[in-house]
Design a protein around this motif. Structure first.
Motif, PDB file in Angstrom:
ATOM      1  N   VAL A  77       6.226  -3.911  -1.262  1.00 17.89           N
ATOM      2  CA  VAL A  77       5.800  -4.390   0.039  1.00 17.89           C
ATOM      3  C   VAL A  77       4.768  -5.475  -0.206  1.00 17.89           C
ATOM      4  CG1 VAL A  77       4.827  -3.652   2.254  1.00 17.89           C
ATOM      5  CG2 VAL A  77       6.243  -2.081   0.969  1.00 17.89           C
ATOM      6  N   GLN A 136       1.954  -2.458  -2.395  1.00 18.77           N
ATOM      7  CA  GLN A 136       2.367  -1.193  -1.795  1.00 18.77           C
ATOM      8  C   GLN A 136       3.840  -0.929  -2.088  1.00 18.77           C
ATOM      9  OE1 GLN A 136       1.175  -1.462   2.363  1.00 18.77           O
ATOM     10  NE2 GLN A 136      -0.894  -0.856   1.837  1.00 18.77           N
ATOM     11  N   GLU A 160       7.221   1.989  -1.150  1.00 19.38           N
ATOM     12  CA  GLU A 160       7.751   2.997  -0.241  1.00 19.38           C
ATOM     13  C   GLU A 160       8.375   4.092  -1.090  1.00 19.38           C
ATOM     14  OE1 GLU A 160      11.571   2.684   2.307  1.00 19.38           O
ATOM     15  OE2 GLU A 160       9.910   2.157   3.654  1.00 19.38           O
ATOM     16  N   LYS A 186      10.468   7.799  -0.924  1.00 21.43           N
ATOM     17  CA  LYS A 186      11.250   8.709  -0.087  1.00 21.43           C
ATOM     18  C   LYS A 186      11.547   9.965  -0.880  1.00 21.43           C
ATOM     19  CE  LYS A 186      13.639   5.158   2.577  1.00 21.43           C
ATOM     20  NZ  LYS A 186      14.945   4.647   3.012  1.00 21.43           N
ATOM     21  N   VAL A 236       8.926   9.871   4.234  1.00 23.38           N
ATOM     22  CA  VAL A 236       8.816   8.505   3.728  1.00 23.38           C
ATOM     23  C   VAL A 236       7.327   8.202   3.703  1.00 23.38           C
ATOM     24  CG1 VAL A 236       9.333   6.068   4.114  1.00 23.38           C
ATOM     25  CG2 VAL A 236      11.036   7.814   4.706  1.00 23.38           C
ATOM     26  N   ILE A 293       4.418   5.243   2.600  1.00 19.60           N
ATOM     27  CA  ILE A 293       4.104   3.878   2.185  1.00 19.60           C
ATOM     28  C   ILE A 293       2.660   3.888   1.716  1.00 19.60           C
ATOM     29  CG2 ILE A 293       3.775   1.491   2.944  1.00 19.60           C
ATOM     30  CD1 ILE A 293       5.979   2.006   5.018  1.00 19.60           C
ATOM     31  N   ALA A 324      -1.477   7.149   0.233  1.00 19.98           N
ATOM     32  CA  ALA A 324      -0.631   6.777   1.367  1.00 19.98           C
ATOM     33  C   ALA A 324      -1.430   6.107   2.475  1.00 19.98           C
ATOM     34  CB  ALA A 324       0.070   8.006   1.926  1.00 19.98           C
ATOM     35  N   ARG A 375       0.620   5.196   5.289  1.00 23.87           N
ATOM     36  CA  ARG A 375       1.471   5.648   6.392  1.00 23.87           C
ATOM     37  C   ARG A 375       2.483   6.658   5.852  1.00 23.87           C
ATOM     38  NH1 ARG A 375       4.577   1.107   9.533  1.00 23.87           N
ATOM     39  NH2 ARG A 375       2.783   1.237  10.924  1.00 23.87           N
ATOM     40  N   THR A 382       5.884   9.191   7.288  1.00 22.94           N
ATOM     41  CA  THR A 382       6.790   9.530   8.380  1.00 22.94           C
ATOM     42  C   THR A 382       7.489  10.827   8.016  1.00 22.94           C
ATOM     43  OG1 THR A 382       7.115   7.195   8.897  1.00 22.94           O
ATOM     44  CG2 THR A 382       8.712   8.741   9.809  1.00 22.94           C
ATOM     45  N   THR A 412       5.609   9.154  12.884  1.00 25.43           N
ATOM     46  CA  THR A 412       4.842   8.329  11.952  1.00 25.43           C
ATOM     47  C   THR A 412       3.355   8.594  12.116  1.00 25.43           C
ATOM     48  OG1 THR A 412       6.538   6.626  11.931  1.00 25.43           O
ATOM     49  CG2 THR A 412       4.324   5.949  11.259  1.00 25.43           C
ATOM     50  N   THR A 465       3.146  -3.615   6.129  1.00 28.79           N
ATOM     51  CA  THR A 465       4.529  -3.744   6.590  1.00 28.79           C
ATOM     52  C   THR A 465       4.619  -3.226   8.015  1.00 28.79           C
ATOM     53  OG1 THR A 465       6.823  -3.181   6.104  1.00 28.79           O
ATOM     54  CG2 THR A 465       5.229  -1.472   5.699  1.00 28.79           C
TER      55      THR A 465
END
Length: 115
Positions: free
Chosen positions: A6, A23, A25, A27, A79, A81, A95, A97, A99, A104, A114
Motif C-alpha cells: 500500500v 503498509q 494487507e 488476510k 483482513v 491493513i 494494524a 485498520r 475488517t 471495519t 488506502t
C-alpha cells in the motif's frame, strides 16, 4: 497469505519505530484474541505464510474504534491493513485498520494509507 503493498508514508512515531513505513494487507483466520494491556493482539493464520501477530492500539484506543472482545471470535476471517515489522523474519504487524465479519474498525484512522 495475500500481501498487498500500500502507499508508503507512515512517519516514525513512538511505538512505531519497529514497523516498516510501507503498509501491507494481510488476510486470514483468527487463531487467538487477546484484549488487554499493553496492546490487544490477534494471531492470524494465513493460507500460505503461517501465523502472524497483529497488534492493535492500546485497549482504550481499540475500544474507541469499536473493537471489543465480542467483536470477533476464533475462526473468523479477517483482513488487516498495517505496518509489518522491519525484521523480515518476524511475522508481526501493527494494524491501522481491521475488517471482521463485514465490519471495519479503524484503529489508527490518521495512519491509513488506502481507501
Amino acid at each position: 497469505m495475500f500481501v498487498l503493498p500500500v502507499l508508503a508514508g507512515a512517519a516514525a512515531h513512538h511505538g512505531w519505530s519497529w514497523a516498516d513505513a510501507d503498509q501491507i494487507e494481510l488476510k486470514g483466520t483468527i487463531r487467538d484474541i487477546y484484549i488487554g494491556p499493553p496492546h490487544p493482539t490477534l494471531d492470524i493464520e494465513t493460507a500460505s505464510d503461517g501465523v502472524w501477530r497483529v497488534e492493535l492500539g492500546n485497549p482504550r484506543q481499540t475500544e474507541r474504534a469499536g473493537f471489543v472482545e465480542s467483536s470477533a471470535k476464533i475462526g473468523d476471517e479477517i483482513v488487516a491493513i498495517g505496518n509489518r515489522s522491519q525484521d523480515a523474519g518476524e511475522k508481526r504487524m501493527k494494524a491501522v485498520r481491521i475488517t471482521v465479519g463485514g465490519k471495519t474498525y479503524d484503529i489508527y484512522p490518521e495512519r491509513i494509507r488506502t481507501n
